[in-house]
Design a protein around this motif. Structure first.
Motif, PDB file in Angstrom:
ATOM      1  N   ALA A 145       4.842   1.938  11.903  1.00 30.59           N
ATOM      2  CA  ALA A 145       3.818   2.657  12.668  1.00 30.59           C
ATOM      3  C   ALA A 145       2.654   3.050  11.768  1.00 30.59           C
ATOM      4  N   ARG A 146       2.967   3.528  10.565  1.00 33.88           N
ATOM      5  CA  ARG A 146       1.907   3.926   9.641  1.00 33.88           C
ATOM      6  C   ARG A 146       1.058   2.722   9.240  1.00 33.88           C
ATOM      7  N   HIS A 147       1.693   1.605   8.976  1.00 32.95           N
ATOM      8  CA  HIS A 147       0.965   0.401   8.610  1.00 32.95           C
ATOM      9  C   HIS A 147       0.079  -0.070   9.768  1.00 32.95           C
ATOM     10  N   MET A 148       0.596   0.001  10.988  1.00 36.66           N
ATOM     11  CA  MET A 148      -0.182  -0.418  12.145  1.00 36.66           C
ATOM     12  C   MET A 148      -1.389   0.501  12.347  1.00 36.66           C
ATOM     13  N   ILE A 149      -1.192   1.807  12.167  1.00 32.29           N
ATOM     14  CA  ILE A 149      -2.292   2.750  12.320  1.00 32.29           C
ATOM     15  C   ILE A 149      -3.345   2.520  11.249  1.00 32.29           C
ATOM     16  N   ARG A 150      -2.919   2.223  10.031  1.00 30.60           N
ATOM     17  CA  ARG A 150      -3.878   1.932   8.963  1.00 30.60           C
ATOM     18  C   ARG A 150      -4.729   0.714   9.290  1.00 30.60           C
ATOM     19  N   HIS A 188     -12.250   2.913   8.821  1.00 32.11           N
ATOM     20  CA  HIS A 188     -12.654   3.252   7.470  1.00 32.11           C
ATOM     21  C   HIS A 188     -11.439   3.134   6.548  1.00 32.11           C
ATOM     22  N   PRO A 189     -11.668   3.014   5.264  1.00 32.28           N
ATOM     23  CA  PRO A 189     -10.534   2.860   4.347  1.00 32.28           C
ATOM     24  C   PRO A 189      -9.710   4.140   4.254  1.00 32.28           C
ATOM     25  N   PHE A 190      -8.430   3.974   4.084  1.00 34.67           N
ATOM     26  CA  PHE A 190      -7.522   5.102   3.960  1.00 34.67           C
ATOM     27  C   PHE A 190      -7.580   5.680   2.551  1.00 34.67           C
ATOM     28  N   GLU A 191      -7.865   4.841   1.593  1.00 41.57           N
ATOM     29  CA  GLU A 191      -7.843   5.248   0.196  1.00 41.57           C
ATOM     30  C   GLU A 191      -9.166   5.895  -0.195  1.00 41.57           C
ATOM     31  N   ARG A 192      -9.202   6.416  -1.415  1.00 41.86           N
ATOM     32  CA  ARG A 192     -10.425   7.030  -1.917  1.00 41.86           C
ATOM     33  C   ARG A 192     -11.484   5.964  -2.168  1.00 41.86           C
ATOM     34  N   TYR A 193     -12.732   6.383  -2.127  1.00 42.68           N
ATOM     35  CA  TYR A 193     -13.824   5.482  -2.454  1.00 42.68           C
ATOM     36  C   TYR A 193     -13.850   5.253  -3.960  1.00 42.68           C
ATOM     37  N   PRO A 194     -14.368   4.127  -4.396  1.00 40.09           N
ATOM     38  CA  PRO A 194     -14.423   3.887  -5.839  1.00 40.09           C
ATOM     39  C   PRO A 194     -15.387   4.851  -6.515  1.00 40.09           C
ATOM     40  N   MET A 235      11.606  -2.791   7.369  1.00 41.19           N
ATOM     41  CA  MET A 235      10.891  -1.532   7.180  1.00 41.19           C
ATOM     42  C   MET A 235      11.343  -0.562   8.267  1.00 41.19           C
ATOM     43  N   SER A 236      11.229   0.707   7.983  1.00 41.28           N
ATOM     44  CA  SER A 236      11.582   1.690   8.997  1.00 41.28           C
ATOM     45  C   SER A 236      10.506   1.707  10.074  1.00 41.28           C
ATOM     46  N   ILE A 237      10.837   2.297  11.187  1.00 39.81           N
ATOM     47  CA  ILE A 237       9.875   2.383  12.292  1.00 39.81           C
ATOM     48  C   ILE A 237       8.671   3.204  11.876  1.00 39.81           C
ATOM     49  N   ALA A 238       8.894   4.265  11.125  1.00 44.85           N
ATOM     50  CA  ALA A 238       7.788   5.115  10.675  1.00 44.85           C
ATOM     51  C   ALA A 238       6.850   4.333   9.758  1.00 44.85           C
ATOM     52  N   GLN A 239       7.409   3.533   8.851  1.00 48.98           N
ATOM     53  CA  GLN A 239       6.561   2.734   7.955  1.00 48.98           C
ATOM     54  C   GLN A 239       5.775   1.696   8.746  1.00 48.98           C
TER      55      GLN A 239
END
Length: 78
Positions: free
Chosen positions: A20-25, A30-36, A14-18
């Motif tokens: 980093a984004r995964h680690m931050i998530r 709280h969830p990154f995605e929308r609520y159901p 994976m790229s460094i940016a990916q």
């Protein structure tokens, strides 16, 4: 080897940016995605908001009037 090590070694690069984004998530509380759609929005409680604003203003307005106005008060007393 441990299952975690095996999983990391079998992953595609994976790229460094990916990464980093995964680690931050993962650190997000709280969830990154929308609520159901089954979760309904809470109704606005404007009475409670007005009460909180009134309670805060009863403390802050006199406090800041004293902080900002003490030179005028001192001038009147002297």
């Amino acid at each position: 080897f441990t299952p975690a090590f095996r999983m990391l070694s079998q992953r595609r690069s994976m790229s460094i940016a990916q990464r980093a984004r995964h680690m931050i998530r993962d650190f997000e509380p709280h969830p990154f995605e929308r609520y159901p759609t089954t979760t309904k929005a809470a109704p606005a409680d404007w009475g409670r908001q007005a009460r909180r604003l009134g309670d805060a203003s009863m403390f802050y307005f006199p406090f800041f009037a004293l902080v900002i106005g003490w030179p005028l008060l001192a001038e009147e007393l002297v």
